[in-house]
Design a protein around this motif. Sequence first.
Motif, mmCIF file in Angstrom:
data_model
loop_
_atom_site.group_PDB
_atom_site.id
_atom_site.type_symbol
_atom_site.label_atom_id
_atom_site.label_comp_id
_atom_site.label_asym_id
_atom_site.label_seq_id
_atom_site.Cartn_x
_atom_site.Cartn_y
_atom_site.Cartn_z
ATOM 1 N N UNK A 53 -21.263 8.443 -48.407
ATOM 2 C CA UNK A 53 -21.037 7.815 -47.104
ATOM 3 C C UNK A 53 -19.647 7.188 -47.051
ATOM 4 N N UNK A 54 -19.058 7.055 -48.213
ATOM 5 C CA UNK A 54 -17.728 6.475 -48.333
ATOM 6 C C UNK A 54 -16.981 7.350 -49.341
ATOM 7 N N UNK A 55 -15.666 7.466 -49.206
ATOM 8 C CA UNK A 55 -14.909 8.273 -50.164
ATOM 9 C C UNK A 55 -14.177 7.342 -51.121
ATOM 10 N N UNK A 56 -14.198 7.670 -52.413
ATOM 11 C CA UNK A 56 -13.523 6.827 -53.398
ATOM 12 C C UNK A 56 -12.016 7.042 -53.324
ATOM 13 N N UNK A 57 -11.265 6.042 -53.750
ATOM 14 C CA UNK A 57 -9.810 6.176 -53.817
ATOM 15 C C UNK A 57 -9.431 7.033 -55.023
ATOM 16 N N UNK A 58 -10.156 6.845 -56.126
ATOM 17 C CA UNK A 58 -9.927 7.670 -57.315
ATOM 18 C C UNK A 58 -11.201 7.705 -58.140
ATOM 19 N N UNK A 59 -11.300 8.696 -59.042
ATOM 20 C CA UNK A 59 -12.447 8.746 -59.939
ATOM 21 C C UNK A 59 -13.350 9.941 -59.679
ATOM 22 N N UNK A 60 -14.293 10.141 -60.610
ATOM 23 C CA UNK A 60 -15.178 11.303 -60.529
ATOM 24 C C UNK A 60 -16.636 10.892 -60.624
ATOM 25 N N UNK A 61 -17.503 11.689 -59.991
ATOM 26 C CA UNK A 61 -18.945 11.485 -60.112
ATOM 27 C C UNK A 61 -19.560 12.806 -60.568
ATOM 28 N N UNK A 62 -20.244 12.781 -61.707
ATOM 29 C CA UNK A 62 -20.919 13.991 -62.177
ATOM 30 C C UNK A 62 -22.415 13.810 -62.138
ATOM 31 N N UNK A 63 -23.090 14.778 -61.522
ATOM 32 C CA UNK A 63 -24.556 14.741 -61.532
ATOM 33 C C UNK A 63 -25.034 16.011 -62.219
ATOM 34 N N UNK A 64 -25.875 15.883 -63.236
ATOM 35 C CA UNK A 64 -26.314 17.018 -64.046
ATOM 36 C C UNK A 64 -25.124 17.860 -64.491
ATOM 37 N N UNK A 65 -24.040 17.170 -64.868
ATOM 38 C CA UNK A 65 -22.878 17.869 -65.394
ATOM 39 C C UNK A 65 -21.961 18.472 -64.345
ATOM 40 N N UNK A 66 -22.286 18.276 -63.058
ATOM 41 C CA UNK A 66 -21.484 18.893 -62.007
ATOM 42 C C UNK A 66 -20.750 17.823 -61.203
ATOM 43 N N UNK A 67 -19.463 18.060 -60.925
ATOM 44 C CA UNK A 67 -18.709 17.099 -60.106
ATOM 45 C C UNK A 67 -19.196 17.208 -58.652
ATOM 46 N N UNK A 68 -19.666 16.076 -58.081
ATOM 47 C CA UNK A 68 -20.275 16.136 -56.745
ATOM 48 C C UNK A 68 -19.490 15.382 -55.693
ATOM 49 N N UNK A 69 -18.394 14.730 -56.068
ATOM 50 C CA UNK A 69 -17.799 13.802 -55.107
ATOM 51 C C UNK A 69 -17.081 14.485 -53.947
ATOM 52 N N UNK A 70 -16.982 15.824 -53.980
ATOM 53 C CA UNK A 70 -16.412 16.511 -52.820
ATOM 54 C C UNK A 70 -17.519 16.988 -51.861
ATOM 55 N N UNK A 71 -18.772 16.888 -52.296
ATOM 56 C CA UNK A 71 -19.872 17.415 -51.483
ATOM 57 C C UNK A 71 -20.229 16.463 -50.328
ATOM 58 N N UNK A 72 -20.749 17.034 -49.238
ATOM 59 C CA UNK A 72 -21.264 16.187 -48.148
ATOM 60 C C UNK A 72 -22.544 15.516 -48.639
#
Lengths: 255, 527
Positions: A53-72
Amino acid sequence: MSDKLVVKNLKKTFGKREVLKDINFTVKEGEFLSILGPSGCGKTTILRILMGLETQTAGEIHKDGEEISKLVPAARKMGFVFQNYALFENMTVLGNVEYALKKRKELKKDAREIAEKMLDIVGLSEHKNRKPHKLSGGQQQRVAIARTLALNPDIILFDEPMSALDVDTRMTLRAELKELQKKFGTTMIYITHDQEEAFAMSDRIMVMNEGIIHQIDTPKNIIDNPADEYVERFVIKNIKMKIDSLIQFVDTDKE
Amino acid sequence: MLKDRKITISSYVKIVLAIFWIFAIILPLFKMLSNMADVDVAKIVTSERFATALKQSLTVSTVATLVSVGIAGLLSWCVARTGIRFKGIFSVLFSIPMLIPSISHGMGLIILLGSNGILNKTFGWNINIYGFSGILLGSVMYSLPVAYLMLLDILKFEDSTPYEAAEVLGLSKIDKFFTITLPYLRKPLISVFFATFTMIITDYGVPLMIGGKYNTLPVMMYQDVIGMLDFGKGSVIGMVLLVPALIACLLDIMNRDKGNSAFVTKAFKVKKNIFRDVFAYIVCGLVAFLLILPIATFTRVAFVEKYPINMSFTFKNIEKAINMNLTDYLSNSVIIALVVSIVGVVLAILTAYYTARMKSKFSRVLHMLSITSLAIPGLVLGLSYVMFFKKSFIYGTFAMLILVNTMHFFSSPYLMMYNTFGKLNANLEYVGKTLGIRRLFILKDVLLPMSKETIIEMFSYFFVNSMMTISAVSFLATMDTKPVALMITQFEGQMQLECAALVSVIILMVNLVVKGIVFFTKRRMAR
């Protein structure tokens, strides 16, 4: 237990204000993690970034080994329970739970069945045809939980879901939520500013203040080994005071 | 994918809205302003005719405002703070004058108190209503319903706890009035005063009909533009008329933002007091009678042979009016009112959606623009449209009248929608996001169903006002597009008072039917 969610070097600034300063943590599969901190410490911002719902300024989020922070948000397979319920007031209880299911091709056919099952699980079957405003606060929050559970998310994020409820309701709902977690094995991240709540429910607690994580550990370890002065002063002292006053109360009662 | 597409749709709509506002409000007003460059403003403003009209406008509007707000205050107190029955019926009676053009009030007064007036003749009076007193009476009748509804709203939401506290402390009635009532009412009361004043000083229907030699600014503007095609002078007067409206609008914005507090207030409990209630019955009954009397009178005159010579009952005025194309003009009006309602409601929903549900810099500008149309009197808007659109293809078509009415009446319904959308849970769109439901669906399936009542209210507001307006449209209507309300001025000019009365009755009937439908639809929905 494997790592469900890995957050790396998360930063968020609003204008010149640094709300999150280099946040790193991991959540394990099926874990109940509380984020504890005063209002304005950045805990809600973390949750909203995890959800998308908000976009980070920097950093990564991995869920089950997959980067998800570009997903809707909807593609992240997470659920979000809001503080003020945010139910669809014009629909019935059943309609609220069913609505999102009906909008998905693959779930459309079974929407009614799934929705009824969810309402049964949260104990609201008999109220399914009523409008939300006819229900109590606790019941409304159960509808919101059922609405989130219906889409079968991997992780559910809770944004102070009980802060508007009275003490009794809170106690029951706490127990119910723990039951649900056991039943579904869903990973849960739970935001609160209430130490008691955090200590009563969590597998681990993340203590935050001013955009920094002070400690992440089990309730027992936090009490036994507070990481720094902040945790000592604002978390443990508080909890101990509560325990002391309870003991005193029990003692005077005996006399 | 999903995200990108949504952003582009939303930005297209934004661009369309921005272009629409630029052409519908900003450019016409600039055109009118720039028109003043060729005019010797100083000469107009210092002319004696202008000075007299300005002085008289200010005098009669100030007195009429004081009387109107005074009576409205008394009425709203009777309905909100006494134990009288039939409050709903009284409220309806007090609101009926809102459903007819201001010019019809003037007509009703002339029939009653003019040189051949029924009351003058019956009682052998020799009252001369033309001029100051006529404008005063007519303006009070025309503005009273609006002032009453605003004040009733204020009194309804006044908190009773300070009064209870005062009772405990043993304060006297006078102390209570000065320490509690006045401070609470001060700000909203100033708003009501300015809104009423603006309504009266910018109206030309009443003074045109009953003003006689007592010239006012709107009448002067109307005569200069319609009679002498002096657009320059019209623009200068238009700018002067913008001033009180702008002040009213600013006051409204200032008060509204602070007044939005969500305090828990305790409603007033009416104590038993027979004297007070008898007094309230007398006041309400008397005012209702006086408001309805001119309306009843012109309704009667619509069905007489020849006022005032032959007062026998007849339907022949209907035939006469139909021969003068009444049905064409009536259908013009209904078509215009219907399309304005639909276009206006859609525009208000769209605009309010951007300003209340998608906060951004753009939404703040849009919000300001949307309220400013509240500050533009119909005559001024009409004149600026004449100047701006004269050479365009839209001029002289129904679209022109639809556009001017939509803009003229936009602010109030827009604010209703803005408030409704603003009150809905701010997280609904986020819930949609987390559940994978598009914004458009949340709007269609959740926000709009929850705003049904407001949508119906907006529809009725646009319709009723478009039916009865004679200000903006008077400069823009052609023979083919003329709305029925303008027949009143036409018939009056031809000394056909019966037919003018008939047209007023027809407008009242149509508006009553619409209000009735709205009332029953809302009641059915509430069930």
